[in-house]
Design a protein around this motif. Structure first.
Motif, PDB file in Angstrom:
ATOM      1  N   MET A  41      23.794 -15.219  14.485  1.00  0.00           N
ATOM      2  CA  MET A  41      22.553 -14.770  14.726  1.00  0.00           C
ATOM      3  C   MET A  41      21.966 -15.324  16.029  1.00  0.00           C
ATOM      4  O   MET A  41      20.944 -14.981  16.870  1.00  0.00           O
ATOM      5  CB  MET A  41      21.343 -15.351  13.598  1.00  0.00           C
ATOM      6  CG  MET A  41      21.625 -14.553  12.394  1.00  0.00           C
ATOM      7  SD  MET A  41      20.315 -15.168  11.286  1.00  0.00           S
ATOM      8  CE  MET A  41      19.096 -14.506  11.977  1.00  0.00           C
ATOM      9  N   SER A  42      22.447 -16.361  16.399  1.00  0.00           N
ATOM     10  CA  SER A  42      22.097 -17.081  17.685  1.00  0.00           C
ATOM     11  C   SER A  42      21.992 -16.447  19.034  1.00  0.00           C
ATOM     12  O   SER A  42      21.687 -16.577  20.175  1.00  0.00           O
ATOM     13  CB  SER A  42      22.272 -18.617  17.799  1.00  0.00           C
ATOM     14  OG  SER A  42      23.930 -18.604  17.820  1.00  0.00           O
ATOM     15  N   ASP A  43      23.347 -15.507  18.888  1.00  0.00           N
ATOM     16  CA  ASP A  43      23.507 -14.769  20.251  1.00  0.00           C
ATOM     17  C   ASP A  43      22.541 -13.937  20.790  1.00  0.00           C
ATOM     18  O   ASP A  43      22.446 -13.642  21.974  1.00  0.00           O
ATOM     19  CB  ASP A  43      24.965 -13.931  20.015  1.00  0.00           C
ATOM     20  CG  ASP A  43      26.244 -14.866  19.884  1.00  0.00           C
ATOM     21  OD1 ASP A  43      25.961 -16.202  20.246  1.00  0.00           O
ATOM     22  OD2 ASP A  43      27.335 -14.813  19.484  1.00  0.00           O
ATOM     23  N   ASN A  44      22.095 -13.022  19.812  1.00  0.00           N
ATOM     24  CA  ASN A  44      21.136 -11.877  20.137  1.00  0.00           C
ATOM     25  C   ASN A  44      19.901 -12.043  19.437  1.00  0.00           C
ATOM     26  O   ASN A  44      19.141 -10.936  19.434  1.00  0.00           O
ATOM     27  CB  ASN A  44      21.811 -10.578  20.152  1.00  0.00           C
ATOM     28  CG  ASN A  44      22.554 -10.257  18.682  1.00  0.00           C
ATOM     29  OD1 ASN A  44      22.049 -11.145  17.788  1.00  0.00           O
ATOM     30  ND2 ASN A  44      23.150  -9.094  18.596  1.00  0.00           N
ATOM     31  N   ALA A  45      19.602 -12.762  18.352  1.00  0.00           N
ATOM     32  CA  ALA A  45      18.201 -13.016  17.780  1.00  0.00           C
ATOM     33  C   ALA A  45      17.312 -13.373  18.792  1.00  0.00           C
ATOM     34  O   ALA A  45      17.254 -14.060  19.670  1.00  0.00           O
ATOM     35  CB  ALA A  45      18.430 -14.006  16.633  1.00  0.00           C
ATOM     36  N   LYS A  46      16.180 -12.602  18.704  1.00  0.00           N
ATOM     37  CA  LYS A  46      15.026 -12.797  19.207  1.00  0.00           C
ATOM     38  C   LYS A  46      13.981 -13.891  18.370  1.00  0.00           C
ATOM     39  O   LYS A  46      13.664 -13.663  17.452  1.00  0.00           O
ATOM     40  CB  LYS A  46      14.082 -11.521  19.803  1.00  0.00           C
ATOM     41  CG  LYS A  46      14.931 -10.724  20.793  1.00  0.00           C
ATOM     42  CD  LYS A  46      14.229  -9.626  21.167  1.00  0.00           C
ATOM     43  CE  LYS A  46      15.173  -8.839  22.420  1.00  0.00           C
ATOM     44  NZ  LYS A  46      14.318  -7.760  22.710  1.00  0.00           N
ATOM     45  N   ALA A  47      13.310 -14.510  19.380  1.00  0.00           N
ATOM     46  CA  ALA A  47      12.265 -15.354  18.514  1.00  0.00           C
ATOM     47  C   ALA A  47      10.948 -14.700  18.477  1.00  0.00           C
ATOM     48  O   ALA A  47      10.711 -14.106  19.415  1.00  0.00           O
ATOM     49  CB  ALA A  47      12.223 -16.895  19.404  1.00  0.00           C
ATOM     50  N   HIS A  48      10.237 -14.819  17.593  1.00  0.00           N
ATOM     51  CA  HIS A  48       8.962 -14.343  17.406  1.00  0.00           C
ATOM     52  C   HIS A  48       8.080 -15.804  17.165  1.00  0.00           C
ATOM     53  O   HIS A  48       8.192 -16.557  16.341  1.00  0.00           O
ATOM     54  CB  HIS A  48       8.719 -13.551  16.147  1.00  0.00           C
ATOM     55  CG  HIS A  48       9.647 -12.186  16.250  1.00  0.00           C
ATOM     56  ND1 HIS A  48       9.379 -11.176  16.885  1.00  0.00           N
ATOM     57  CD2 HIS A  48      10.932 -12.097  15.782  1.00  0.00           C
ATOM     58  CE1 HIS A  48      10.157 -10.180  16.737  1.00  0.00           C
ATOM     59  NE2 HIS A  48      11.205 -10.789  16.097  1.00  0.00           N
ATOM     60  N   LYS A  99      14.249 -21.277  15.022  1.00  0.00           N
ATOM     61  CA  LYS A  99      13.954 -21.766  16.456  1.00  0.00           C
ATOM     62  C   LYS A  99      15.327 -22.646  16.895  1.00  0.00           C
ATOM     63  O   LYS A  99      15.524 -23.565  16.203  1.00  0.00           O
ATOM     64  CB  LYS A  99      12.894 -22.394  17.030  1.00  0.00           C
ATOM     65  CG  LYS A  99      11.772 -21.601  16.573  1.00  0.00           C
ATOM     66  CD  LYS A  99      11.511 -20.340  17.042  1.00  0.00           C
ATOM     67  CE  LYS A  99      10.122 -19.382  16.820  1.00  0.00           C
ATOM     68  NZ  LYS A  99      10.177 -18.417  15.584  1.00  0.00           N
ATOM     69  N   THR A 100      15.930 -22.189  18.165  1.00  0.00           N
ATOM     70  CA  THR A 100      16.865 -23.184  18.497  1.00  0.00           C
ATOM     71  C   THR A 100      16.432 -23.688  19.935  1.00  0.00           C
ATOM     72  O   THR A 100      15.439 -23.555  20.412  1.00  0.00           O
ATOM     73  CB  THR A 100      18.090 -22.033  19.173  1.00  0.00           C
ATOM     74  OG1 THR A 100      17.591 -20.993  20.002  1.00  0.00           O
ATOM     75  CG2 THR A 100      18.685 -21.373  17.685  1.00  0.00           C
ATOM     76  N   GLY A 101      17.332 -24.568  20.708  1.00  0.00           N
ATOM     77  CA  GLY A 101      16.908 -25.459  21.834  1.00  0.00           C
ATOM     78  C   GLY A 101      16.657 -24.137  23.018  1.00  0.00           C
ATOM     79  O   GLY A 101      15.907 -24.421  23.604  1.00  0.00           O
TER      80      GLY A 101
END
Length: 175
Positions: A41-48, A99-101
């Protein structure tokens, strides 16, 4: 001869079973190969981002502003701790992935750019800005001033800045 026929029928059933099992495995392999590849998920997931999340981010960065130096250039450990603060907040109902860094760093960069454009418009043009009414860009004269003082790549944001809804949180935490 009876034992010969029984062995023949057993061999025939066994062979039929092996062929059926092989066909079943081939079908299963085809189905698996047809499935889309699962990526992390962290590769292409977009944050909202919600306003509450931005507020937690800004509060965290203010509390750790010494880590950012004079220019607000925070390092990844600060962004990672901000992401943890957002994700650990039980009040916020996060939309999308946690959320990631990296997501926090991207949001901070975006907020700084928005803030800088507001500052340019406000300071250079002398026009008013507030969190409720925004920049009040109304009429051709105000639009002309906007076009003159603000970087062209931000011209499409005119309506957002005019209403004040794109960056209310940033201005609230102004130094």
């Amino acid at each position: 001869m009876n034992s010969y026929l029984i062995d023949y029928y057993r061999q025939q059933r066994l062979c039929t079973s092996v062929v059926a099992l092989t066909a079943l495995c081939a079908s299963f392999t085809t189905v698996l190969m047809a499935q889309p590849e699962v990526t992390s998920m962290s590769d292409n997931a977009k944050a909202h981002w919600q306003d509450a999340e931005v507020d937690v981010l800004l509060h965290h960065l203010i509390q750790n502003q010494a880590a950012g130096g004079d220019g607000g250039n925070f390092m990844m450990p600060t962004f990672n701790s901000a992401a943890a603060a957002i994700n650990d907040n039980d009040v916020i109902q996060t939309i999308g992935p946690p959320k990631t860094g990296k997501m926090v760093k991207t949001k901070w960069t975006s907020l700084k750019k928005i803030f800088n454009q507001i500052e340019i418009y406000h300071n250079v043009s002398g026009f008013h800005w507030d969190n409720v009414r925004g920049a009040g860009i109304e009429g051709t004269a105000a639009a002309s001033v906007w076009d003159t003082y603000v970087d062209p790549k931000w011209h499409s944001w005119k309506a957002c800045f005019a209403s004040g809804y794109c960056a209310p949180s940033i201005y609230q935490y102004r130094r």
